[in-house]
Design an enzyme around this catalytic site. Structure first.
Site, PDB file in Angstrom:
ATOM      1  N   THR A 175       0.871  -1.171   0.000  1.00 48.61           N
ATOM      2  CA  THR A 175       0.000   0.000   0.000  1.00 48.61           C
ATOM      3  C   THR A 175       0.904   1.216   0.000  1.00 48.61           C
ATOM      4  OG1 THR A 175      -1.757  -1.144   1.196  1.00 48.61           O
ATOM      5  CG2 THR A 175      -1.796   1.251   1.250  1.00 48.61           C
ATOM      6  N   TYR A 205       0.235  -4.687   7.005  1.00 48.02           N
ATOM      7  CA  TYR A 205      -0.989  -5.360   7.428  1.00 48.02           C
ATOM      8  C   TYR A 205      -1.309  -6.489   6.453  1.00 48.02           C
ATOM      9  CZ  TYR A 205      -3.459  -2.422   3.945  1.00 48.02           C
ATOM     10  OH  TYR A 205      -3.868  -1.796   2.790  1.00 48.02           O
ATOM     11  N   THR A 273      -0.460  -9.813   1.669  1.00 50.96           N
ATOM     12  CA  THR A 273       0.358  -8.888   2.449  1.00 50.96           C
ATOM     13  C   THR A 273       0.215  -7.473   1.908  1.00 50.96           C
ATOM     14  OG1 THR A 273       2.353  -9.065   1.082  1.00 50.96           O
ATOM     15  CG2 THR A 273       2.060 -10.712   2.815  1.00 50.96           C
ATOM     16  N   GLU A 274       0.408  -6.503   2.774  1.00 47.94           N
ATOM     17  CA  GLU A 274       0.456  -5.095   2.373  1.00 47.94           C
ATOM     18  C   GLU A 274       1.598  -4.423   3.137  1.00 47.94           C
ATOM     19  OE1 GLU A 274      -1.147  -3.678   0.008  1.00 47.94           O
ATOM     20  OE2 GLU A 274      -2.871  -4.979  -0.371  1.00 47.94           O
ATOM     21  N   VAL A 275       2.680  -4.194   2.448  1.00 45.94           N
ATOM     22  CA  VAL A 275       3.847  -3.498   2.986  1.00 45.94           C
ATOM     23  C   VAL A 275       3.710  -2.012   2.660  1.00 45.94           C
ATOM     24  CG1 VAL A 275       6.345  -3.228   2.680  1.00 45.94           C
ATOM     25  CG2 VAL A 275       5.357  -5.508   2.860  1.00 45.94           C
TER      26      VAL A 275
END
Length: 308
Positions: A175, A205, A273-275
């Site tokens: 993100t 998240y 996944t969202e890094v």
């Protein structure tokens, strides 16, 4: 606030037609090389893994082979664990995290699992650091059999024989600040809808499957990543990107209903996944390391709980 304040292509309130899509495409610029960054890295893995082409994309004069990397000595009696990256080409650590996992850790699962990695689902978008493909389509809303997005259709076809075999699927995303500055405004303009600003969460998240939640699995992944980088807090409404927090660092979407990548198979354990690479608290290497930590934790949990 209307589209006119946010995006220069199109007429507020009217979806794009062919002219607007062509105008958008004409603005896209190649910034990096799929061949140099991805294909060359995969070539160096050929002595240790089975590497094959599962499709190809041709856009104008550009041709992109689509590559899958598998465990050498694939065994039908072993569970299959799947890693995908680069569904959105601009989400850099998804691609490089997948490659780093292959380079450093995938071999550790020999004899325990069949590892399958697709490091870069969307090579044209990778080169242009973009979310969409050249047809202004988001691959991560189009993973279905009749997909109009070539990137999505090719991956769906690859995974169809394994649909009920995959134990774990982790899809690596980011993100970014550009979600608010470019991609969501472009989406609103493309669809003729008003743009409603959102809030970019600072930190890592996960997105769980709303129809088959696995909270203990998600928690194990978050706890592993927390050792590498910070976990996103909920906003003042108790949400992340408009979704209620299920657990610290975990929200959920109906992934199959939305035709998201994490819903292609019927994997018992699935996550996205969202890094957050734009955080002043995270370096590019930390972002790659966070993706690798997530992959390893996801595989380890799935293998430990495959009978439960």
């Amino acid at each position: 606030m209307g589209n006119e304040a946010f995006y220069p292509i199109g007429t507020p309130g009217q979806p794009w037609g062919a002219q607007e899509r062509a105008a958008w495409l004409a603005k896209q610029v190649k910034h990096r090389s799929y061949a140099q960054d991805v294909l060359s890295a995969i070539d160096r893995l050929r002595d240790a893994f089975d590497v094959s082409e599962y499709g190809a994309l041709t856009y104008g004069a550009e041709h992109y082979p689509l590559i899958v990397v598998r465990s050498r000595g694939w065994r039908d009696d072993l569970p299959v664990v799947l890693v995908t990256g680069g569904v959105h080409g601009y989400e850099t650590s998804g691609v490089h995290g997948a490659l780093q996992f292959l380079q450093q850790h995938a071999g550790e699962y020999a004899g325990r699992a069949n590892v399958m990695v697709v490091p870069c689902v969307s090579p044209w978008a990778y080169e242009r650091i973009h979310r969409w493909n050249p047809d202004a389509l988001d691959p991560n809303r189009n993973f279905r059999k009749d997909s109009p997005a070539g990137e999505s259709a090719a991956l769906v076809n690859l995974l169809e024989p394994l649909r009920d075999v995959v134990l774990m699927h982790i899809d690596l995303h980011e993100t970014t600040d550009s979600d608010e500055s470019e991609f969501r405004p472009a989406l609103a303009a493309r669809d003729g809808k008003p743009f409603e600003p959102g809030e970019v969460p600072d930190g890592f998240y996960l997105v769980d499957d709303a129809d088959q939640p696995q909270p203990a699995f998600q928690q194990a992944v978050v706890e592993a990543v927390a050792k590498v980088t910070h976990i996103a807090d909920a906003d003042a409404r108790g949400e992340i990107i408009g979704s209620p927090l299920l657990l610290p660092g975990v929200i959920k979407f109906p992934v199959k209903q939305w035709s998201l990548c994490a819903g292609i198979t019927n994997a018992r354990y699935a996550t996205t996944t969202e890094v957050y690479p734009d955080s002043p608290r995270a370096t590019p290497q930390q972002c790659n390391d966070a993706q690798v930590a997530a992959v390893r934790a996801a595989i380890d949990y799935a293998l430990a709980h495959r009978g439960g």
